[in-house]
Every structure is written in structure tokens, then in C-alpha cells.
Design a protein around this motif. Structure first.
Motif, PDB file in Angstrom:
ATOM      1  N   ARG A 200       3.564   0.902 -10.334  1.00  0.00           N
ATOM      2  CA  ARG A 200       4.165   0.026 -11.339  1.00  0.00           C
ATOM      3  C   ARG A 200       4.378  -1.360 -10.734  1.00  0.00           C
ATOM      4  NH1 ARG A 200       9.448   3.184 -12.895  1.00  0.00           N
ATOM      5  NH2 ARG A 200       9.284   3.670 -10.679  1.00  0.00           N
ATOM      6  N   ILE A 201       4.105  -2.387 -11.526  1.00  0.00           N
ATOM      7  CA  ILE A 201       4.281  -3.766 -11.063  1.00  0.00           C
ATOM      8  C   ILE A 201       5.142  -4.492 -12.090  1.00  0.00           C
ATOM      9  CG2 ILE A 201       3.131  -5.865 -10.305  1.00  0.00           C
ATOM     10  CD1 ILE A 201       0.608  -4.243  -9.851  1.00  0.00           C
ATOM     11  N   MET A 202       6.179  -5.145 -11.595  1.00  0.00           N
ATOM     12  CA  MET A 202       7.161  -5.770 -12.479  1.00  0.00           C
ATOM     13  C   MET A 202       7.355  -7.219 -12.093  1.00  0.00           C
ATOM     14  SD  MET A 202      11.058  -4.492 -13.204  1.00  0.00           S
ATOM     15  CE  MET A 202      11.587  -4.503 -11.510  1.00  0.00           C
ATOM     16  N   SER A 203       7.342  -8.116 -13.088  1.00  0.00           N
ATOM     17  CA  SER A 203       7.606  -9.537 -12.843  1.00  0.00           C
ATOM     18  C   SER A 203       8.932  -9.924 -13.478  1.00  0.00           C
ATOM     19  CB  SER A 203       6.481 -10.413 -13.404  1.00  0.00           C
ATOM     20  OG  SER A 203       6.465 -10.381 -14.827  1.00  0.00           O
ATOM     21  N   LEU A 204       9.633 -10.848 -12.829  1.00  0.00           N
ATOM     22  CA  LEU A 204      10.885 -11.378 -13.343  1.00  0.00           C
ATOM     23  C   LEU A 204      10.694 -12.857 -13.636  1.00  0.00           C
ATOM     24  CD1 LEU A 204      13.376  -9.721 -10.799  1.00  0.00           C
ATOM     25  CD2 LEU A 204      12.393  -8.764 -12.890  1.00  0.00           C
ATOM     26  N   CYS A 205      10.985 -13.267 -14.854  1.00  0.00           N
ATOM     27  CA  CYS A 205      10.894 -14.668 -15.271  1.00  0.00           C
ATOM     28  C   CYS A 205       9.497 -15.214 -14.989  1.00  0.00           C
ATOM     29  CB  CYS A 205      12.003 -15.484 -14.591  1.00  0.00           C
ATOM     30  SG  CYS A 205      12.284 -17.110 -15.336  1.00  0.00           S
ATOM     31  N   SER A 206       9.395 -16.327 -14.233  1.00  0.00           N
ATOM     32  CA  SER A 206       8.096 -16.963 -14.004  1.00  0.00           C
ATOM     33  C   SER A 206       7.195 -16.161 -13.084  1.00  0.00           C
ATOM     34  CB  SER A 206       8.295 -18.371 -13.429  1.00  0.00           C
ATOM     35  OG  SER A 206       9.029 -18.319 -12.221  1.00  0.00           O
ATOM     36  N   GLY A 207       7.678 -15.037 -12.547  1.00  0.00           N
ATOM     37  CA  GLY A 207       6.811 -14.159 -11.781  1.00  0.00           C
ATOM     38  C   GLY A 207       5.634 -13.656 -12.588  1.00  0.00           C
ATOM     39  N   VAL A 208       5.713 -13.786 -13.909  1.00  0.00           N
ATOM     40  CA  VAL A 208       4.595 -13.376 -14.761  1.00  0.00           C
ATOM     41  C   VAL A 208       3.335 -14.170 -14.433  1.00  0.00           C
ATOM     42  CG1 VAL A 208       4.948 -15.008 -16.670  1.00  0.00           C
ATOM     43  CG2 VAL A 208       4.039 -12.719 -17.143  1.00  0.00           C
ATOM     44  N   ALA A 209       3.491 -15.372 -13.844  1.00  0.00           N
ATOM     45  CA  ALA A 209       2.328 -16.174 -13.466  1.00  0.00           C
ATOM     46  C   ALA A 209       1.457 -15.438 -12.460  1.00  0.00           C
ATOM     47  CB  ALA A 209       2.783 -17.522 -12.897  1.00  0.00           C
TER      48      ALA A 209
ATOM     49  N   ASP B  20      -5.583  -9.524  -4.747  1.00  0.00           N
ATOM     50  CA  ASP B  20      -6.325  -8.312  -4.368  1.00  0.00           C
ATOM     51  C   ASP B  20      -5.385  -7.138  -4.122  1.00  0.00           C
ATOM     52  OD1 ASP B  20      -8.649  -9.778  -4.553  1.00  0.00           O
ATOM     53  OD2 ASP B  20      -8.800 -10.160  -2.393  1.00  0.00           O
ATOM     54  N   ALA B  21      -4.260  -7.411  -3.454  1.00  0.00           N
ATOM     55  CA  ALA B  21      -3.305  -6.341  -3.151  1.00  0.00           C
ATOM     56  C   ALA B  21      -2.687  -5.772  -4.427  1.00  0.00           C
ATOM     57  CB  ALA B  21      -2.220  -6.860  -2.214  1.00  0.00           C
ATOM     58  N   LEU B  22      -2.381  -6.633  -5.399  1.00  0.00           N
ATOM     59  CA  LEU B  22      -1.798  -6.165  -6.650  1.00  0.00           C
ATOM     60  C   LEU B  22      -2.805  -5.360  -7.464  1.00  0.00           C
ATOM     61  CD1 LEU B  22       0.296  -9.276  -7.760  1.00  0.00           C
ATOM     62  CD2 LEU B  22       1.142  -7.139  -6.766  1.00  0.00           C
ATOM     63  N   ARG B  23      -4.047  -5.815  -7.481  1.00  0.00           N
ATOM     64  CA  ARG B  23      -5.072  -5.063  -8.216  1.00  0.00           C
ATOM     65  C   ARG B  23      -5.282  -3.686  -7.603  1.00  0.00           C
ATOM     66  NH1 ARG B  23      -9.584  -9.905  -8.868  1.00  0.00           N
ATOM     67  NH2 ARG B  23      -8.587 -10.981 -10.649  1.00  0.00           N
ATOM     68  N   ALA B  24      -5.308  -3.628  -6.273  1.00  0.00           N
ATOM     69  CA  ALA B  24      -5.482  -2.343  -5.601  1.00  0.00           C
ATOM     70  C   ALA B  24      -4.304  -1.424  -5.885  1.00  0.00           C
ATOM     71  CB  ALA B  24      -5.641  -2.559  -4.092  1.00  0.00           C
ATOM     72  N   ALA B  25      -3.097  -1.983  -5.872  1.00  0.00           N
ATOM     73  CA  ALA B  25      -1.907  -1.178  -6.160  1.00  0.00           C
ATOM     74  C   ALA B  25      -1.948  -0.641  -7.581  1.00  0.00           C
ATOM     75  CB  ALA B  25      -0.650  -2.011  -5.925  1.00  0.00           C
ATOM     76  N   TYR B  26      -2.344  -1.486  -8.518  1.00  0.00           N
ATOM     77  CA  TYR B  26      -2.419  -1.058  -9.920  1.00  0.00           C
ATOM     78  C   TYR B  26      -3.417   0.081 -10.086  1.00  0.00           C
ATOM     79  CZ  TYR B  26      -3.248  -1.227 -14.946  1.00  0.00           C
ATOM     80  OH  TYR B  26      -3.392  -0.884 -16.257  1.00  0.00           O
ATOM     81  N   GLN B  27      -4.540  -0.009  -9.390  1.00  0.00           N
ATOM     82  CA  GLN B  27      -5.549   1.051  -9.475  1.00  0.00           C
ATOM     83  C   GLN B  27      -5.019   2.376  -8.957  1.00  0.00           C
ATOM     84  OE1 GLN B  27      -8.536   0.996 -10.978  1.00  0.00           O
ATOM     85  NE2 GLN B  27      -8.003  -1.075 -11.663  1.00  0.00           N
ATOM     86  N   ARG B  28      -4.055   2.318  -8.036  1.00  0.00           N
ATOM     87  CA  ARG B  28      -3.448   3.543  -7.507  1.00  0.00           C
ATOM     88  C   ARG B  28      -2.350   4.082  -8.421  1.00  0.00           C
ATOM     89  NH1 ARG B  28      -3.101   0.363  -2.952  1.00  0.00           N
ATOM     90  NH2 ARG B  28      -0.813   0.346  -3.137  1.00  0.00           N
ATOM     91  N   GLY B  29      -2.035   3.353  -9.488  1.00  0.00           N
ATOM     92  CA  GLY B  29      -0.997   3.797 -10.414  1.00  0.00           C
ATOM     93  C   GLY B  29       0.384   3.263 -10.096  1.00  0.00           C
TER      94      GLY B  29
ATOM     95  N   GLY C 196       0.793  -1.218   0.000  1.00  0.00           N
ATOM     96  CA  GLY C 196       0.000   0.000   0.000  1.00  0.00           C
ATOM     97  C   GLY C 196       0.822   1.263   0.000  1.00  0.00           C
ATOM     98  N   GLU C 197       2.133   1.132   0.281  1.00  0.00           N
ATOM     99  CA  GLU C 197       3.021   2.290   0.319  1.00  0.00           C
ATOM    100  C   GLU C 197       4.000   2.302  -0.852  1.00  0.00           C
ATOM    101  OE1 GLU C 197       5.054   1.893   3.983  1.00  0.00           O
ATOM    102  OE2 GLU C 197       3.232   1.683   5.190  1.00  0.00           O
ATOM    103  N   ALA C 198       3.920   1.297  -1.713  1.00  0.00           N
ATOM    104  CA  ALA C 198       4.941   1.117  -2.748  1.00  0.00           C
ATOM    105  C   ALA C 198       4.675   1.983  -3.976  1.00  0.00           C
ATOM    106  CB  ALA C 198       5.001  -0.346  -3.159  1.00  0.00           C
ATOM    107  N   ASP C 199       5.780   2.328  -4.648  1.00  0.00           N
ATOM    108  CA  ASP C 199       5.705   2.965  -5.965  1.00  0.00           C
ATOM    109  C   ASP C 199       6.024   1.966  -7.079  1.00  0.00           C
ATOM    110  OD1 ASP C 199       5.347   5.803  -5.084  1.00  0.00           O
ATOM    111  OD2 ASP C 199       7.279   5.419  -4.134  1.00  0.00           O
ATOM    112  N   LEU C 200       6.767   0.916  -6.719  1.00  0.00           N
ATOM    113  CA  LEU C 200       7.126  -0.140  -7.655  1.00  0.00           C
ATOM    114  C   LEU C 200       7.111  -1.461  -6.903  1.00  0.00           C
ATOM    115  CD1 LEU C 200       8.304  -1.290 -10.353  1.00  0.00           C
ATOM    116  CD2 LEU C 200      10.581  -0.718  -9.445  1.00  0.00           C
ATOM    117  N   ILE C 201       6.400  -2.439  -7.422  1.00  0.00           N
ATOM    118  CA  ILE C 201       6.331  -3.777  -6.821  1.00  0.00           C
ATOM    119  C   ILE C 201       7.049  -4.746  -7.741  1.00  0.00           C
ATOM    120  CG2 ILE C 201       4.813  -5.658  -6.097  1.00  0.00           C
ATOM    121  CD1 ILE C 201       2.653  -3.503  -5.565  1.00  0.00           C
ATOM    122  N   VAL C 202       7.943  -5.542  -7.177  1.00  0.00           N
ATOM    123  CA  VAL C 202       8.696  -6.525  -7.948  1.00  0.00           C
ATOM    124  C   VAL C 202       8.262  -7.917  -7.529  1.00  0.00           C
ATOM    125  CG1 VAL C 202      10.967  -7.381  -8.603  1.00  0.00           C
ATOM    126  CG2 VAL C 202      10.658  -4.952  -8.089  1.00  0.00           C
TER     127      VAL C 202
END
Length: 329
Positions: A113-122, A102-111, A79-85
Motif C-alpha cells: 500500500r502506498i499513501m500520500s499526504l497533501c502535496s505528496g500526491v505529486a 522505480d522503487a514505488l512502482r516495484a513496491a506497488y507490483q508486490r502489493g 523493499g521490506e515495507a507493507d505500507l509506504i507513506v
């Protein structure tokens, strides 16, 4: 700010990076995120990244390599992040907890950035955030995850994909490329170059993921009529192989031959020959350091170096010379 002034992490004022930790943590990808965003870099000044680790589950958490990880924060940090890895997930088909989705969707709605590495795309795929968007992951996983999430447009060739607030990296080391890309966008090329030098890496790698894919030619069924002819074709990649000649050697009409050939190999004659010539050229580049690029182009059936270079660029995202520098023994 000079190099002699030490900036403590708790005094930093830059973007807040939150990295996920979970049971079954992929330590290499996690380490990439820490190395780029979490390592102390006093030369960057107080505007550099703030860094936190948040546990998806209560700890201690198991990590690859026989490690146990204890994490101080939970998903509330997102909830405090600007970029989630999201480091590589524990398995490409492993369920993703609802609380994390739910946490990722809420973060995305706040603008955020969310980044996945390799299989994190799942994880991003399970959240639904990638629906209708382009993404990448390790080439080994593309087919499996694309089948589960057909609304995502996967590209197996690139090292990373930047879709604005959603960023995805291909194989594990491609996570470094993506992290440097983020640094470049946040702080400029000089900062990205500085981080790359500390990592003893180029700030930008040439080519894409395609040059690393081992794509063996489909195995033909034993005893089929085309088996001997296909082997004959492999032995003569440097020669012209018109359809009329091949059909005559197979004892078929040209139309029947083309249909049978595609049914057997999964490719048209022209496409199969191009793949085989690329494969042969790659082998020569890897194993025959004393052969000139012109000779390799001729031996592989491309005729000229310009033609071989064109197909390397188009299919592998690199040049023959760069491929040799990367893979020569």
C-alpha cells in the motif's frame, strides 16, 4: 497484553510502515505519520506497526522549520515495507527522482500500500500509479496538478481517497483522517478510536474538504453593463430573482441576458445565486452566533432550513449546524 507490559519497537511484529524523508521535508505531514504509526503504543501489543524512515537522498536533509534530519536508511527499506507513506512533497511541481519512482512502482507490483499526504500526491502522480484512478490533494493544488496529469480523476471535495493499494489525503490535517482510516481497517474501530483519543481528535470528521475552500466570486470587469445589476442581486439574496425580472433590469432579452451573465461570471444565473446564497449563509454562521438556523436560511434566500441543509450537504459535505460548530468565532 496489559498496559503495564512495555513493547519495544524492535519486538513488534505488525505491518511495516516506511515513511519517506527528503531534502525540503514537510515536517507537519511527516510528524503525522510518526504520531500514528511510529509512536510507542504498548497498549496495542506486539502486533502494532513497525516503523522506519527512509531517505530519498543522502543526508543530512533540510526540513521545514529550520530543522536538519539525519536518516539511517535509504530507499532499500521500501523493499521490506507493507505500507509506504509519502509526506507532502517539497513542491507540487518539483521533479521526482527516477530512483524513487522505480522503487514505488516495484513496491506497488508486490502489493504494498502506498499513501500520500497533501502535496505528496505529486510523487504518486509522477510514478504513473494513479493514472485512471481517483485521487485527492489539497484544494489549492488540484487545478495545477490535474492539468499536468489529466489521466487522474481528482476530487477536491473529499478529505481522503482510498483506492485499495493507493490512498491519498487532501490538506495536511486530512492526513490524520487518512491515517486513522488505515488504522481502522488494519486493527478495527476500537484501535482507531484509541489513537484518536490520544491525539485529542474525533475518530472521524464530518464533511469533506469543500467546507474549507475559500471560493471568491469571480471579479466582474469594471464598467461592464452587468456590474450594477450583479451588485443589486447580491443585496437581495433573500428575494426571488426570476430571469424575466433580471433581464428587464439589464435591458436585454432573456436569452441575451443569460448568455452575457454566464460569460461575465462563469456561471448560470441559478448557479451563481446558489453560490452567493451559500457564501452569505456561511458568513452568517461564522459571525452571527445568536441568529437561528431558520433565520439564516431565510436571510440567505433558501427559504427553509430544510432547503439550506440540502444544499450544504450537497455542495459542502456538511450541515449548517456542523459548519457553525466548526467555524463560528
Amino acid at each position: 497484553m496489559t498496559d503495564s507490559v512495555k513493547i519495544m519497537p524492535n519486538t513488534l511484529k505488525g505491518p511495516h510502515v516506511a515513511v519517506l524523508a527528503y531534502d525540503g521535508l514537510c515536517t507537519f505531514e511527516f510528524g503525522i505519520a510518526y504520531e500514528v504509526f511510529g509512536l510507542s503504543r504498548p497498549e496495542m501489543g506486539e502486533g502494532w506497526y513497525r516503523y522506519s524512515v527512509c531517505g530519498v537522498e543522502p543526508g543530512p536533509l533540510r526540513a521545514a522549520g529550520g530543522l536538519m534530519v539525519s536518516v539511517d536508511h535509504g530507499l532499500d527499506v521500501l523493499g521490506e515495507a507493507d505500507l509506504i507513506v509519502v509526506p507532502g512533497w517539497r513542491a507540487i511541481d518539483a521533479p521526482v527522482p527516477d530512483a524513487l519512482v522505480d522503487a514505488l512502482r516495484a513496491a506497488y507490483q508486490r502489493g504494498v500500500r502506498i499513501m500520500s499526504l497533501c502535496s505528496g500526491v505529486a510523487v504518486l502522480a509522477a510514478s504513473g500509479l494513479l493514472d485512471g484512478r481517483r485521487a485527492t490533494t489539497h484544494w489549492r493544488y488540484v487545478a495545477a496538478i490535474a492539468a499536468r496529469y489529466p489521466d487522474i480523476r481528482f476530487d477536491a471535495d473529499v478529505l481522503y481517497m482510498d483506492e485499495g493499494s493507493l490512498l491519498t489525503a487532501a490538506g495536511s490535517a486530512a492526513g490524520i483522517d487518512l491515517c486513522l482510516h488505515v488504522v481502522r481497517g488494519d486493527f478495527g474501530a476500537e484501535a482507531a478510536n484509541s489513537v484518536a483519543r490520544r491525539l485529542v481528535l474525533p475518530p472521524h470528521r464530518e464533511g469533506g474538504q469543500a467546507q474549507f475552500i475559500h471560493a471568491p466570486v469571480p471579479q466582474e470587469r469594471e464598467g461592464i453593463r452587468l456590474g450594477p445589476l450583479i451588485e443589486w442581486m447580491r443585496q437581495r439574496l433573500n428575494e426571488e430573482q426570476p430571469i424575466s425580472l433580471l433581464a428587464a433590469k439589464a435591458g436585454m432579452s432573456q436569452r441575451t441576458f443569460q448568455r452575457r451573465f454566464e460569460s461575465t461570471t462563469g456561471h448560470s444565473v441559478g448557479e451563481w445565486l446558489l453560490m452567493e446564497r451559500l457564501r452569505h449563509a456561511r458568513q452568517l454562521l461564522e459571525r452571527q452566533g445568536g441568529i437561528s438556523l431558520d433565520d439564516i436560511a431565510e436571510a440567505s434566500g433558501f427559504g427553509t432550513l430544510a432547503t439550506m441543509r440540502h444544499h450544504f450537504r450537497k455542495r459542502l459535505g456538511t450541515s449548517p449546524g456542523a459548519y457553525r460548530r466548526t467555524f463560528a468565532g
